[in-house]
Design a protein around this motif. Structure first.
Motif, PDB file in Angstrom:
ATOM      1  N   ALA A  63      59.312   5.235  -0.923  1.00 51.77           N
ATOM      2  CA  ALA A  63      57.917   5.417  -1.336  1.00 51.77           C
ATOM      3  C   ALA A  63      57.096   4.199  -0.947  1.00 51.77           C
ATOM      4  O   ALA A  63      57.478   3.062  -1.199  1.00 51.77           O
ATOM      5  CB  ALA A  63      57.851   5.622  -2.854  1.00 51.77           C
ATOM      6  N   SER A  64      55.952   4.446  -0.295  1.00 52.25           N
ATOM      7  CA  SER A  64      55.049   3.362   0.110  1.00 52.25           C
ATOM      8  C   SER A  64      54.090   3.074  -1.042  1.00 52.25           C
ATOM      9  O   SER A  64      53.378   3.950  -1.501  1.00 52.25           O
ATOM     10  CB  SER A  64      54.281   3.749   1.366  1.00 52.25           C
ATOM     11  OG  SER A  64      53.344   2.748   1.691  1.00 52.25           O
ATOM     12  N   MET A  65      54.076   1.826  -1.478  1.00 51.32           N
ATOM     13  CA  MET A  65      53.255   1.470  -2.634  1.00 51.32           C
ATOM     14  C   MET A  65      51.837   1.066  -2.259  1.00 51.32           C
ATOM     15  O   MET A  65      50.930   1.131  -3.073  1.00 51.32           O
ATOM     16  CB  MET A  65      53.922   0.297  -3.384  1.00 51.32           C
ATOM     17  CG  MET A  65      55.312   0.597  -3.878  1.00 51.32           C
ATOM     18  SD  MET A  65      55.343   1.856  -5.171  1.00 51.32           S
ATOM     19  CE  MET A  65      54.561   0.960  -6.498  1.00 51.32           C
ATOM     20  N   ASN A  66      51.659   0.655  -0.985  1.00 53.18           N
ATOM     21  CA  ASN A  66      50.398   0.002  -0.672  1.00 53.18           C
ATOM     22  C   ASN A  66      49.580   0.655   0.423  1.00 53.18           C
ATOM     23  O   ASN A  66      48.398   0.386   0.550  1.00 53.18           O
ATOM     24  CB  ASN A  66      50.665  -1.456  -0.249  1.00 53.18           C
ATOM     25  CG  ASN A  66      51.370  -2.225  -1.340  1.00 53.18           C
ATOM     26  OD1 ASN A  66      50.944  -2.230  -2.469  1.00 53.18           O
ATOM     27  ND2 ASN A  66      52.473  -2.873  -0.989  1.00 53.18           N
ATOM     28  N   SER A  67      50.189   1.486   1.251  1.00 53.58           N
ATOM     29  CA  SER A  67      49.456   2.002   2.403  1.00 53.58           C
ATOM     30  C   SER A  67      48.253   2.836   1.971  1.00 53.58           C
ATOM     31  O   SER A  67      47.190   2.758   2.572  1.00 53.58           O
ATOM     32  CB  SER A  67      50.379   2.843   3.287  1.00 53.58           C
ATOM     33  OG  SER A  67      50.910   3.922   2.549  1.00 53.58           O
ATOM     34  N   ALA A 221      51.534  -8.373   7.341  1.00 56.44           N
ATOM     35  CA  ALA A 221      50.782  -8.660   6.114  1.00 56.44           C
ATOM     36  C   ALA A 221      50.329 -10.118   6.077  1.00 56.44           C
ATOM     37  O   ALA A 221      49.197 -10.415   5.676  1.00 56.44           O
ATOM     38  CB  ALA A 221      51.635  -8.348   4.892  1.00 56.44           C
ATOM     39  N   GLN A 222      51.199 -11.028   6.505  1.00 56.10           N
ATOM     40  CA  GLN A 222      50.830 -12.443   6.491  1.00 56.10           C
ATOM     41  C   GLN A 222      49.707 -12.738   7.491  1.00 56.10           C
ATOM     42  O   GLN A 222      48.784 -13.501   7.194  1.00 56.10           O
ATOM     43  CB  GLN A 222      52.047 -13.306   6.817  1.00 56.10           C
ATOM     44  CG  GLN A 222      51.816 -14.800   6.589  1.00 56.10           C
ATOM     45  CD  GLN A 222      51.411 -15.119   5.176  1.00 56.10           C
ATOM     46  OE1 GLN A 222      52.121 -14.790   4.224  1.00 56.10           O
ATOM     47  NE2 GLN A 222      50.233 -15.733   5.007  1.00 56.10           N
ATOM     48  N   LYS A 223      49.762 -12.090   8.660  1.00 50.08           N
ATOM     49  CA  LYS A 223      48.683 -12.255   9.634  1.00 50.08           C
ATOM     50  C   LYS A 223      47.368 -11.727   9.075  1.00 50.08           C
ATOM     51  O   LYS A 223      46.303 -12.328   9.278  1.00 50.08           O
ATOM     52  CB  LYS A 223      49.029 -11.526  10.930  1.00 50.08           C
ATOM     53  CG  LYS A 223      50.097 -12.207  11.780  1.00 50.08           C
ATOM     54  CD  LYS A 223      50.332 -11.423  13.064  1.00 50.08           C
ATOM     55  CE  LYS A 223      51.363 -12.120  13.946  1.00 50.08           C
ATOM     56  NZ  LYS A 223      51.625 -11.346  15.197  1.00 50.08           N
ATOM     57  N   SER A 224      47.447 -10.591   8.386  1.00 42.38           N
ATOM     58  CA  SER A 224      46.237 -10.003   7.802  1.00 42.38           C
ATOM     59  C   SER A 224      45.653 -10.915   6.729  1.00 42.38           C
ATOM     60  O   SER A 224      44.423 -11.094   6.637  1.00 42.38           O
ATOM     61  CB  SER A 224      46.549  -8.626   7.211  1.00 42.38           C
ATOM     62  OG  SER A 224      46.966  -7.731   8.219  1.00 42.38           O
ATOM     63  N   ILE A 225      46.532 -11.482   5.914  1.00 46.46           N
ATOM     64  CA  ILE A 225      46.064 -12.397   4.865  1.00 46.46           C
ATOM     65  C   ILE A 225      45.388 -13.617   5.481  1.00 46.46           C
ATOM     66  O   ILE A 225      44.328 -14.066   5.017  1.00 46.46           O
ATOM     67  CB  ILE A 225      47.240 -12.817   3.958  1.00 46.46           C
ATOM     68  CG1 ILE A 225      47.688 -11.621   3.102  1.00 46.46           C
ATOM     69  CG2 ILE A 225      46.844 -13.993   3.070  1.00 46.46           C
ATOM     70  CD1 ILE A 225      48.933 -11.892   2.279  1.00 46.46           C
ATOM     71  N   ASN A 226      45.983 -14.169   6.520  1.00 42.81           N
ATOM     72  CA  ASN A 226      45.386 -15.320   7.187  1.00 42.81           C
ATOM     73  C   ASN A 226      44.008 -14.971   7.752  1.00 42.81           C
ATOM     74  O   ASN A 226      43.055 -15.753   7.641  1.00 42.81           O
ATOM     75  CB  ASN A 226      46.299 -15.816   8.309  1.00 42.81           C
ATOM     76  CG  ASN A 226      47.616 -16.363   7.788  1.00 42.81           C
ATOM     77  OD1 ASN A 226      47.713 -16.742   6.605  1.00 42.81           O
ATOM     78  ND2 ASN A 226      48.627 -16.409   8.641  1.00 42.81           N
ATOM     79  N   VAL A 248      43.165  -8.783   0.437  1.00 40.15           N
ATOM     80  CA  VAL A 248      44.193  -9.832   0.352  1.00 40.15           C
ATOM     81  C   VAL A 248      45.210  -9.482  -0.725  1.00 40.15           C
ATOM     82  O   VAL A 248      46.423  -9.651  -0.543  1.00 40.15           O
ATOM     83  CB  VAL A 248      43.543 -11.208   0.066  1.00 40.15           C
ATOM     84  CG1 VAL A 248      44.610 -12.245  -0.290  1.00 40.15           C
ATOM     85  CG2 VAL A 248      42.738 -11.679   1.273  1.00 40.15           C
ATOM     86  N   GLN A 249      44.721  -8.971  -1.856  1.00 43.42           N
ATOM     87  CA  GLN A 249      45.633  -8.589  -2.939  1.00 43.42           C
ATOM     88  C   GLN A 249      46.581  -7.477  -2.509  1.00 43.42           C
ATOM     89  O   GLN A 249      47.773  -7.496  -2.842  1.00 43.42           O
ATOM     90  CB  GLN A 249      44.817  -8.149  -4.160  1.00 43.42           C
ATOM     91  CG  GLN A 249      44.075  -9.272  -4.851  1.00 43.42           C
ATOM     92  CD  GLN A 249      43.232  -8.783  -6.011  1.00 43.42           C
ATOM     93  OE1 GLN A 249      43.206  -7.589  -6.309  1.00 43.42           O
ATOM     94  NE2 GLN A 249      42.534  -9.706  -6.665  1.00 43.42           N
ATOM     95  N   GLU A 250      46.044  -6.491  -1.752  1.00 37.81           N
ATOM     96  CA  GLU A 250      46.896  -5.391  -1.303  1.00 37.81           C
ATOM     97  C   GLU A 250      47.969  -5.874  -0.333  1.00 37.81           C
ATOM     98  O   GLU A 250      49.121  -5.449  -0.408  1.00 37.81           O
ATOM     99  CB  GLU A 250      46.039  -4.299  -0.648  1.00 37.81           C
ATOM    100  CG  GLU A 250      45.113  -3.570  -1.594  1.00 37.81           C
ATOM    101  CD  GLU A 250      45.858  -2.910  -2.744  1.00 37.81           C
ATOM    102  OE1 GLU A 250      46.999  -2.455  -2.528  1.00 37.81           O
ATOM    103  OE2 GLU A 250      45.305  -2.841  -3.853  1.00 37.81           O
ATOM    104  N   THR A 254      52.113  -5.970  -0.534  1.00 39.62           N
ATOM    105  CA  THR A 254      53.040  -5.572   0.526  1.00 39.62           C
ATOM    106  C   THR A 254      54.143  -6.606   0.693  1.00 39.62           C
ATOM    107  O   THR A 254      55.335  -6.262   0.817  1.00 39.62           O
ATOM    108  CB  THR A 254      52.285  -5.408   1.868  1.00 39.62           C
ATOM    109  OG1 THR A 254      51.309  -4.389   1.715  1.00 39.62           O
ATOM    110  CG2 THR A 254      53.242  -5.047   2.988  1.00 39.62           C
ATOM    111  N   ILE A 255      53.765  -7.875   0.699  1.00 43.10           N
ATOM    112  CA  ILE A 255      54.751  -8.952   0.829  1.00 43.10           C
ATOM    113  C   ILE A 255      55.698  -8.952  -0.362  1.00 43.10           C
ATOM    114  O   ILE A 255      56.914  -9.124  -0.221  1.00 43.10           O
ATOM    115  CB  ILE A 255      54.038 -10.312   0.962  1.00 43.10           C
ATOM    116  CG1 ILE A 255      53.275 -10.367   2.292  1.00 43.10           C
ATOM    117  CG2 ILE A 255      55.027 -11.468   0.870  1.00 43.10           C
ATOM    118  CD1 ILE A 255      52.458 -11.628   2.481  1.00 43.10           C
TER     119      ILE A 255
END
Length: 313
Positions: A63-67, A221-226, A248-250, A254-255
């Protein structure tokens, strides 16, 4: 066409079949001998073929929690962000299950798998498996297991080892991935001369693809946060800062989920089992096939001999 003409044609066809059967019966000794030869050959081939065992695991998409949250935020505030000159990163509509399946089939995944688990000899050079001792027997014309040396001429030309293309093609032959009808379940299977190897490899495949997909999402996810953090620093618009903080929270979720979930993309529903019965070869079918081929070919030979003898006389 008249009834008499149809009857005449049917009679001629029946007469032709009868004549053919009479020819075969006349050469019954030849037909029986050749058919028996094909049966014996098929029996020998069937007995020489090693037993192949198939182990499989049934998985379901995790199950995907964040998409959904990411897609919702991107679609809800994407227009506002574009007006402010920002481009929000989106998780997209990529089917991660399909992506994971294609990754498993890819050259990179398979070659990395073979290299990591050091399974090249077990993949390319096994001739049979001894049930009593649980030992593999290698084809001595291909691989010397005592000295760990590849002997086959085609491997000698490639720095004394099989190429990555050799291992990839062979692995694709023994690997099968099937989506079960009317459900989201997926069946991943491996065939091998050893049931223990078949079981261990299919387990390892599920573990490795979960690791690969986890690492991909962590990096993304880390690239997106940056990226989002930089955009937060650039804008003074309060609404935009709120949107970017939400994204950023989403991605942070994911991380977190990637680090927490062991079965990241595939949940194991039915673990890989140790097969007790061989899946192939179907020796009885091989013998039956030899019988049919032998009967057909010997009958054809009998007809050819009959025609040749008539012309000669």
């Amino acid at each position: 066409m008249s009834v008499e003409t149809k009857s005449s044609e049917n009679f001629n066809q029946d007469q032709g079949v009868v004549d053919l059967l009479l020819i075969i019966w006349g050469y019954k000794t030849l037909v029986c001998a050749l058919t028996s030869l094909f049966v014996v050959i098929s029996i020998v081939i069937a007995l020489l073929m090693p037993n192949i065992y198939r182990s499989e695991v049934i998985v379901s998409p995790a199950a995907s929690m964040n998409s959904n949250s990411l897609n919702s935020l991107s679609s809800q505030f994407g227009g506002i962000a574009s007006l402010a000159g920002l481009s929000l990163p989106s998780s997209g509509s990529v089917d991660k299950v399909s992506l994971a399946i294609e990754i498993i089939k890819s050259r990179e995944f398979i070659n990395n798998f073979v290299e990591k688990y050091k399974i090249l000899p077990q993949l390319l050079a096994v001739s049979s498996w001894d049930r009593e001792s649980n030992k593999l027997h290698y084809d001595f014309e291909i691989y010397n297991s005592d000295e760990n040396v590849w002997i086959a001429e085609e491997y000698q030309k490639n720095n004394k080892a099989p190429s990555v293309n050799d291992s990839y093609k062979k692995f694709r032959e023994i690997l099968s991935i099937t989506r079960m009808k009317d459900s989201s379940l997926i069946k991943i299977a491996i065939k091998h001369e050893s049931p223990y190897i078949a079981q261990s490899w299919v387990k390892a495949i599920v573990y490795e693809i979960n690791q690969v997909m986890r690492n991909r999402d962590l990096i993304e996810a880390q690239k997106s946060i940056n990226y989002l953090t930089k955009e937060i620093e650039k804008t003074n618009i309060s609404n935009m800062r709120t949107i970017l903080h939400s994204l950023v929270q989403e991605h942070t979720k994911t991380i977190m989920m990637a680090n927490v979930r062991e079965q990241y993309v595939f949940d194991v529903i039915d673990p890989a089992y140790l097969p007790e019965e061989k899946s192939e070869p179907k020796r009885f079918l091989i013998v039956i096939l030899g019988l049919v081929i032998g009967l057909i070919l010997s009958s054809m030979i009998a007809v050819v001999v009959s025609i040749f003898m008539k012309e000669k006389s």
